[in-house]
Motif scaffolding. Sequence first.
Motif, PDB file in Angstrom:
ATOM      1  N   GLY A   1     -17.628  39.703 -33.281  1.00 44.88           N
ATOM      2  CA  GLY A   1     -18.794  40.336 -32.691  1.00 44.88           C
ATOM      3  C   GLY A   1     -18.495  41.711 -32.129  1.00 44.88           C
ATOM      4  O   GLY A   1     -19.399  42.410 -31.673  1.00 44.88           O
ATOM      5  N   ASN A   2     -17.220  42.115 -32.179  1.00 43.84           N
ATOM      6  CA  ASN A   2     -16.805  43.400 -31.622  1.00 43.84           C
ATOM      7  C   ASN A   2     -17.079  44.531 -32.610  1.00 43.84           C
ATOM      8  O   ASN A   2     -16.639  44.492 -33.765  1.00 43.84           O
ATOM      9  N   ASP A   3     -17.775  45.564 -32.163  1.00 44.58           N
ATOM     10  CA  ASP A   3     -18.139  46.687 -33.025  1.00 44.58           C
ATOM     11  C   ASP A   3     -16.921  47.414 -33.583  1.00 44.58           C
ATOM     12  O   ASP A   3     -16.953  47.915 -34.717  1.00 44.58           O
ATOM     13  N   ASP A   4     -15.842  47.497 -32.788  1.00 41.24           N
ATOM     14  CA  ASP A   4     -14.671  48.266 -33.208  1.00 41.24           C
ATOM     15  C   ASP A   4     -14.045  47.717 -34.483  1.00 41.24           C
ATOM     16  O   ASP A   4     -13.467  48.469 -35.279  1.00 41.24           O
ATOM     17  N   ILE A   5     -14.123  46.415 -34.683  1.00 41.67           N
ATOM     18  CA  ILE A   5     -13.527  45.806 -35.867  1.00 41.67           C
ATOM     19  C   ILE A   5     -14.268  46.249 -37.123  1.00 41.67           C
ATOM     20  O   ILE A   5     -13.662  46.647 -38.128  1.00 41.67           O
ATOM     21  N   TRP A   6     -15.582  46.221 -37.099  1.00 42.20           N
ATOM     22  CA  TRP A   6     -16.370  46.579 -38.274  1.00 42.20           C
ATOM     23  C   TRP A   6     -16.361  48.078 -38.525  1.00 42.20           C
ATOM     24  O   TRP A   6     -16.523  48.529 -39.665  1.00 42.20           O
ATOM     25  N   ALA A   7     -16.165  48.874 -37.487  1.00 42.17           N
ATOM     26  CA  ALA A   7     -16.150  50.327 -37.649  1.00 42.17           C
ATOM     27  C   ALA A   7     -14.962  50.793 -38.483  1.00 42.17           C
ATOM     28  O   ALA A   7     -14.962  51.910 -39.001  1.00 42.17           O
ATOM     29  N   GLN A   8     -13.954  49.934 -38.638  1.00 40.82           N
ATOM     30  CA  GLN A   8     -12.741  50.304 -39.377  1.00 40.82           C
ATOM     31  C   GLN A   8     -12.753  49.786 -40.812  1.00 40.82           C
ATOM     32  O   GLN A   8     -11.716  49.734 -41.463  1.00 40.82           O
ATOM     33  N   GLY A   9     -13.931  49.405 -41.289  1.00 39.20           N
ATOM     34  CA  GLY A   9     -14.028  49.007 -42.685  1.00 39.20           C
ATOM     35  C   GLY A   9     -13.763  47.544 -42.939  1.00 39.20           C
ATOM     36  O   GLY A   9     -13.564  47.129 -44.089  1.00 39.20           O
ATOM     37  N   PHE A  10     -13.758  46.719 -41.906  1.00 36.63           N
ATOM     38  CA  PHE A  10     -13.543  45.292 -42.093  1.00 36.63           C
ATOM     39  C   PHE A  10     -14.690  44.707 -42.923  1.00 36.63           C
ATOM     40  O   PHE A  10     -15.831  45.146 -42.821  1.00 36.63           O
ATOM     41  N   GLY A  11     -14.385  43.698 -43.728  1.00 34.20           N
ATOM     42  CA  GLY A  11     -15.426  43.001 -44.466  1.00 34.20           C
ATOM     43  C   GLY A  11     -15.365  43.144 -45.964  1.00 34.20           C
ATOM     44  O   GLY A  11     -16.209  42.582 -46.679  1.00 34.20           O
ATOM     45  N   ASP A  12     -14.386  43.907 -46.470  1.00 35.99           N
ATOM     46  CA  ASP A  12     -14.231  44.075 -47.919  1.00 35.99           C
ATOM     47  C   ASP A  12     -15.519  44.539 -48.589  1.00 35.99           C
ATOM     48  O   ASP A  12     -15.856  44.108 -49.697  1.00 35.99           O
ATOM     49  N   GLY A  13     -16.247  45.420 -47.918  1.00 34.26           N
ATOM     50  CA  GLY A  13     -17.438  45.995 -48.524  1.00 34.26           C
ATOM     51  C   GLY A  13     -18.716  45.238 -48.277  1.00 34.26           C
ATOM     52  O   GLY A  13     -19.804  45.716 -48.631  1.00 34.26           O
ATOM     53  N   GLU A  14     -18.621  44.056 -47.677  1.00 32.74           N
ATOM     54  CA  GLU A  14     -19.828  43.295 -47.380  1.00 32.74           C
ATOM     55  C   GLU A  14     -20.522  43.859 -46.143  1.00 32.74           C
ATOM     56  O   GLU A  14     -19.897  44.451 -45.270  1.00 32.74           O
ATOM     57  N   SER A  15     -21.826  43.653 -46.076  1.00 33.31           N
ATOM     58  CA  SER A  15     -22.578  44.088 -44.907  1.00 33.31           C
ATOM     59  C   SER A  15     -22.202  43.238 -43.705  1.00 33.31           C
ATOM     60  O   SER A  15     -21.869  42.045 -43.842  1.00 33.31           O
ATOM     61  N   ARG A  16     -22.260  43.833 -42.531  1.00 30.47           N
ATOM     62  CA  ARG A  16     -21.966  43.088 -41.321  1.00 30.47           C
ATOM     63  C   ARG A  16     -23.031  42.024 -41.096  1.00 30.47           C
ATOM     64  O   ARG A  16     -24.231  42.308 -41.185  1.00 30.47           O
ATOM     65  N   PRO A  17     -22.642  40.784 -40.828  1.00 29.46           N
ATOM     66  CA  PRO A  17     -23.627  39.727 -40.555  1.00 29.46           C
ATOM     67  C   PRO A  17     -24.548  40.122 -39.414  1.00 29.46           C
ATOM     68  O   PRO A  17     -24.105  40.679 -38.405  1.00 29.46           O
ATOM     69  N   ALA A  18     -25.834  39.828 -39.591  1.00 29.01           N
ATOM     70  CA  ALA A  18     -26.831  40.302 -38.643  1.00 29.01           C
ATOM     71  C   ALA A  18     -27.073  39.351 -37.488  1.00 29.01           C
ATOM     72  O   ALA A  18     -27.686  39.727 -36.486  1.00 29.01           O
ATOM     73  N   ASN A  19     -26.607  38.097 -37.595  1.00 28.48           N
ATOM     74  CA  ASN A  19     -26.863  37.120 -36.545  1.00 28.48           C
ATOM     75  C   ASN A  19     -25.762  36.060 -36.583  1.00 28.48           C
ATOM     76  O   ASN A  19     -24.945  36.025 -37.538  1.00 28.48           O
ATOM     77  N   PRO A  20     -25.699  35.182 -35.573  1.00 28.33           N
ATOM     78  CA  PRO A  20     -24.624  34.168 -35.535  1.00 28.33           C
ATOM     79  C   PRO A  20     -24.574  33.275 -36.765  1.00 28.33           C
ATOM     80  O   PRO A  20     -23.477  32.927 -37.229  1.00 28.33           O
ATOM     81  N   ALA A  21     -25.722  32.904 -37.299  1.00 30.05           N
ATOM     82  CA  ALA A  21     -25.730  32.032 -38.479  1.00 30.05           C
ATOM     83  C   ALA A  21     -25.085  32.737 -39.680  1.00 30.05           C
ATOM     84  O   ALA A  21     -24.297  32.140 -40.419  1.00 30.05           O
ATOM     85  N   GLU A  22     -25.436  34.013 -39.859  1.00 33.13           N
ATOM     86  CA  GLU A  22     -24.844  34.769 -40.956  1.00 33.13           C
ATOM     87  C   GLU A  22     -23.345  34.963 -40.749  1.00 33.13           C
ATOM     88  O   GLU A  22     -22.565  34.933 -41.704  1.00 33.13           O
TER      89      GLU A  22
END
Length: 208
Positions: A36-57
């Motif tokens: 849930g931390n923004d800093d992790i996704w800001a560095q390209g985490f996720g292998d190109g997938e969109s960041r999940p929008a909610n807890p279920a995702e």
Amino acid sequence: MLRFPEILPALKTSTGRFTLTPFSTLDVEPLARILGNDDIWAQGFGDGESRPANPAELNSYIHRRFAGLPIFAIYYTGLPGGPLFAGTTGVTEVTEQYDRVKVGRTVINPAFWGTGANHEVKTAVFDWLFAMGAGRLECDVDPRNERSIRSLIRFGFTVEGTRRRSSPRANGTWRDIVVLSLLVEEWPETRQRAVHALDGRTGWQVPV
């Protein structure tokens, strides 16, 4: 000759401050909190997938990306109240024919960034992988993740180059990937430097 086991062992780092156990469904919720931390996704985490929008995702994302892979859950043991989930790391690909292992799914709680925790954990995992017969470890890193690239270089990895237009992102653009490697012949010297860097951290406490 690499012989990768079907069941991961439990590992302990050289200082004893971290233990690594096979990732399980019990680790999904604490991992979701870290992701849930923004800093992790800001560095390209996720292998190109969109960041999940909610807890279920987010839970669905974790199950999809971690299921079936040999991943360790990392626990910090230096708290009186019991072990604290600190993140994950593991293996995303094994090529036994060529003694090659790709390391990934590394997620470290930002509270531990800059403390040497990542290097301490990597040393324990790499000790085990090379003991299993690995001859080459690989890491694929998003170019935006400069922190991870710098960390791997300091650890002893070599940047082999950039695999351009490697894979598509969810938005239709293409990702480049920085490829780094560490060889078994390089491990004794690299390990010595990594362990020496940890010598002054025996009294360190988690900053949370």
